[in-house]
Scaffold this motif. Structure first.
Motif, short mmCIF file in Angstrom:
data_model
loop_
_atom_site.label_atom_id
_atom_site.label_comp_id
_atom_site.label_asym_id
_atom_site.label_seq_id
_atom_site.Cartn_x
_atom_site.Cartn_y
_atom_site.Cartn_z
N THR A 135 0.85 -1.19 0.00
CA THR A 135 0.00 0.00 0.00
C THR A 135 0.89 1.24 0.00
O THR A 135 2.11 1.14 -0.03
CB THR A 135 -0.93 -0.01 1.24
OG1 THR A 135 -1.82 1.09 1.15
CG2 THR A 135 -0.15 0.09 2.53
N GLU A 136 0.27 2.42 0.03
CA GLU A 136 1.05 3.64 0.15
C GLU A 136 1.34 3.90 1.62
O GLU A 136 0.46 3.69 2.46
CB GLU A 136 0.26 4.83 -0.39
CG GLU A 136 0.14 4.85 -1.90
CD GLU A 136 -0.65 6.08 -2.34
OE1 GLU A 136 -0.20 7.21 -2.08
OE2 GLU A 136 -1.73 5.89 -2.91
N ALA A 137 2.54 4.39 1.90
CA ALA A 137 2.87 4.74 3.28
C ALA A 137 3.95 5.81 3.27
O ALA A 137 4.78 5.87 2.36
CB ALA A 137 3.37 3.50 4.03
N ARG A 138 3.87 6.68 4.26
CA ARG A 138 4.87 7.74 4.39
C ARG A 138 5.21 7.93 5.84
O ARG A 138 4.47 7.51 6.73
CB ARG A 138 4.32 9.07 3.87
CG ARG A 138 4.05 9.07 2.40
CD ARG A 138 3.81 10.49 1.94
NE ARG A 138 3.29 10.47 0.58
CZ ARG A 138 3.09 11.54 -0.14
NH1 ARG A 138 3.32 12.74 0.37
NH2 ARG A 138 2.63 11.45 -1.36
N PHE A 139 6.32 8.64 6.05
CA PHE A 139 6.73 9.01 7.41
C PHE A 139 6.64 10.52 7.53
O PHE A 139 6.97 11.25 6.60
CB PHE A 139 8.18 8.56 7.67
CG PHE A 139 8.74 9.15 8.93
CD1 PHE A 139 8.49 8.55 10.15
CD2 PHE A 139 9.48 10.33 8.89
CE1 PHE A 139 8.97 9.12 11.33
CE2 PHE A 139 9.97 10.90 10.06
CZ PHE A 139 9.72 10.29 11.28
N ILE A 140 6.20 10.99 8.70
CA ILE A 140 6.30 12.42 8.99
C ILE A 140 6.89 12.62 10.38
O ILE A 140 6.48 11.94 11.34
CB ILE A 140 4.94 13.14 8.83
CG1 ILE A 140 5.16 14.63 9.00
CG2 ILE A 140 3.89 12.62 9.80
CD1 ILE A 140 4.13 15.48 8.32
N ALA A 141 7.87 13.50 10.47
CA ALA A 141 8.48 13.78 11.77
C ALA A 141 7.49 14.57 12.61
O ALA A 141 6.95 15.59 12.16
CB ALA A 141 9.77 14.58 11.58
N GLU B 159 2.02 22.36 17.47
CA GLU B 159 2.19 22.85 16.09
C GLU B 159 2.60 21.69 15.17
O GLU B 159 2.17 21.62 14.02
CB GLU B 159 3.29 23.93 15.99
CG GLU B 159 3.16 25.09 16.94
CD GLU B 159 3.86 24.84 18.30
OE1 GLU B 159 4.06 23.66 18.68
OE2 GLU B 159 4.19 25.83 18.97
N GLU B 160 3.43 20.80 15.70
CA GLU B 160 3.90 19.67 14.88
C GLU B 160 2.76 18.69 14.62
O GLU B 160 2.66 18.10 13.55
CB GLU B 160 5.08 18.96 15.56
CG GLU B 160 6.31 19.84 15.61
CD GLU B 160 7.58 19.11 16.06
OE1 GLU B 160 7.61 17.86 16.05
OE2 GLU B 160 8.54 19.81 16.43
N VAL B 161 1.89 18.52 15.62
CA VAL B 161 0.76 17.59 15.44
C VAL B 161 -0.22 18.17 14.41
O VAL B 161 -0.68 17.46 13.50
CB VAL B 161 0.04 17.33 16.79
CG1 VAL B 161 -1.14 16.40 16.59
CG2 VAL B 161 1.02 16.73 17.80
N GLU B 162 -0.48 19.46 14.52
CA GLU B 162 -1.39 20.12 13.56
C GLU B 162 -0.85 19.96 12.13
O GLU B 162 -1.58 19.59 11.21
CB GLU B 162 -1.52 21.61 13.91
CG GLU B 162 -2.45 22.35 12.97
CD GLU B 162 -2.65 23.82 13.37
OE1 GLU B 162 -1.83 24.37 14.14
OE2 GLU B 162 -3.65 24.40 12.91
N LYS B 163 0.46 20.18 11.99
CA LYS B 163 1.10 20.08 10.67
C LYS B 163 1.04 18.63 10.15
O LYS B 163 0.75 18.39 8.97
CB LYS B 163 2.55 20.55 10.80
CG LYS B 163 3.31 20.64 9.52
CD LYS B 163 4.56 21.51 9.70
CE LYS B 163 5.48 21.43 8.52
NZ LYS B 163 6.51 20.38 8.63
N ALA B 164 1.29 17.70 11.04
CA ALA B 164 1.32 16.28 10.62
C ALA B 164 -0.06 15.82 10.14
O ALA B 164 -0.18 15.11 9.14
CB ALA B 164 1.81 15.39 11.76
#
Ligand code: NDP
Length: 250
Positions: free
Chosen positions: A53-59, A66-71
């Motif tokens: 499937t499709e999968a990605r990583f985000i820091a 702010e990081e959670v909102e962006k993710a």
């Protein structure tokens, strides 16, 4: 058709342990997977991608709103929706209350409790915009119900997580958004094995606390997460589901 075909799943702490098992199983069941964790783990991402499937990583540091909102926003930008959110990232403390530093306390609460609040704040806002709603699964613990020496921050955060889960479930009961919590017993993951389970003596103490006299495996928790996130659990919301080999019954 696979259970999570055309669904998008966002998993915090998805690099390791329980979160990794959830990411792999979600991918196996057809979901597009976003792993949100502190730093990229190529091995985990490759294992998830192997499921086809499709999968990605985000820091994403879940203790930083702010990081959670962006993710969450980047997940929707990448995959088009947010159908399943698993707020799983967590750490443990290890000192009695009278010796615990304020910093240690705040770190655990910021990640394990505020991190879940930040997650749900942005995940639910997104799910409320979608006709299809969504499902949130928060990673509690047996320590959402009982206590152990030295984990004042952890037990407080995990008890709090259950309260937050119930409020979120109530607030979204008519929005097609279900919110539930899981309560794993002791599970063989780096979190446990790098800390408490290092000595054979303590490991056998932990095993003895479960009716099944063994530790759990990450996959055993992942299966329960997928149940709560799926249509099979269409009438479950605000629940705390123990998956603990009978820890809480004795
Ligand atoms: P692991 O340590 O194996 O995995 C946790 C993951 O979360 C790691 O990849 C870790 O990254 C990441 N993480 C830590 N802090 C943050 C942060 N601030 N933001 C984003 N990601 C972060 O732990 P487990 O799989 O054992 O635990 C997962 C969840 O299950 C936790 O909430 C834990 O409390 C709960 N749980 C675990 C039990 C057990 O016995 N293992 C029992 C009951 C509940 P890094 O490795 O880089 O720090």
């Amino acid at each position: 058709m696979k259970r999570f075909e055309n669904k998008v799943a966002f998993i915090t702490g998805g690099n390791s342990g329980i979160g990794k098992a959830v990411a792999i199983l979600m991918a196996r069941e057809g979901a597009k997977v976003m792993i949100a964790d502190l730093k990229e783990n190529k091995e985990t991402l490759e294992e998830v991608l192997k499921e086809g499937t499709e999968a990605r990583f985000i820091a994403c540091d879940v203790s930083k709103h702010e990081e959670v909102e962006k993710a969450v926003a980047e997940t929707v930008a990448a995959f088009g929706s947010l159908d399943v959110a698993v707020n799983n990232a967590g750490i443990v403390d290890a000192s009695p209350i009278h010796e615990k530093s304020v910093e240690e306390w705040q770190k655990v609460i910021n990640i394990n409790l505020s991190g879940v609040f930040y997650g749900m704040k942005y995940q639910i806002a997104q799910m409320r915009k979608q006709e299809t709603g969504g499902a949130v699964v928060n990673m509690g613990s047996i320590m959402s119900q009982v206590a152990e020496f030295g984990i004042g921050g952890y037990a407080s955060s995990k008890h709090g997580l259950v309260g937050l889960t119930k409020v979120a479930a109530l607030e979204n009961g008519t929005n097609n958004i279900r919110v539930n919590a899981i309560g794993p017993g002791y599970i063989e993951t780096p979190l446990l094995m790098d800390n408490a389970a290092q000595s054979a003596e303590y490991r056998s103490y932990m095993e003895s606390k479960h009716a099944m006299k063994r530790l759990g495996k990450p996959e055993e928790i992942a299966k329960a997460v997928l149940f709560l996130a799926s249509e099979d659990a269409s009438f479950c919301t605000g629940a705390y589901l123990p998956v603990d080999g009978g820890y809480l019954i004795q």
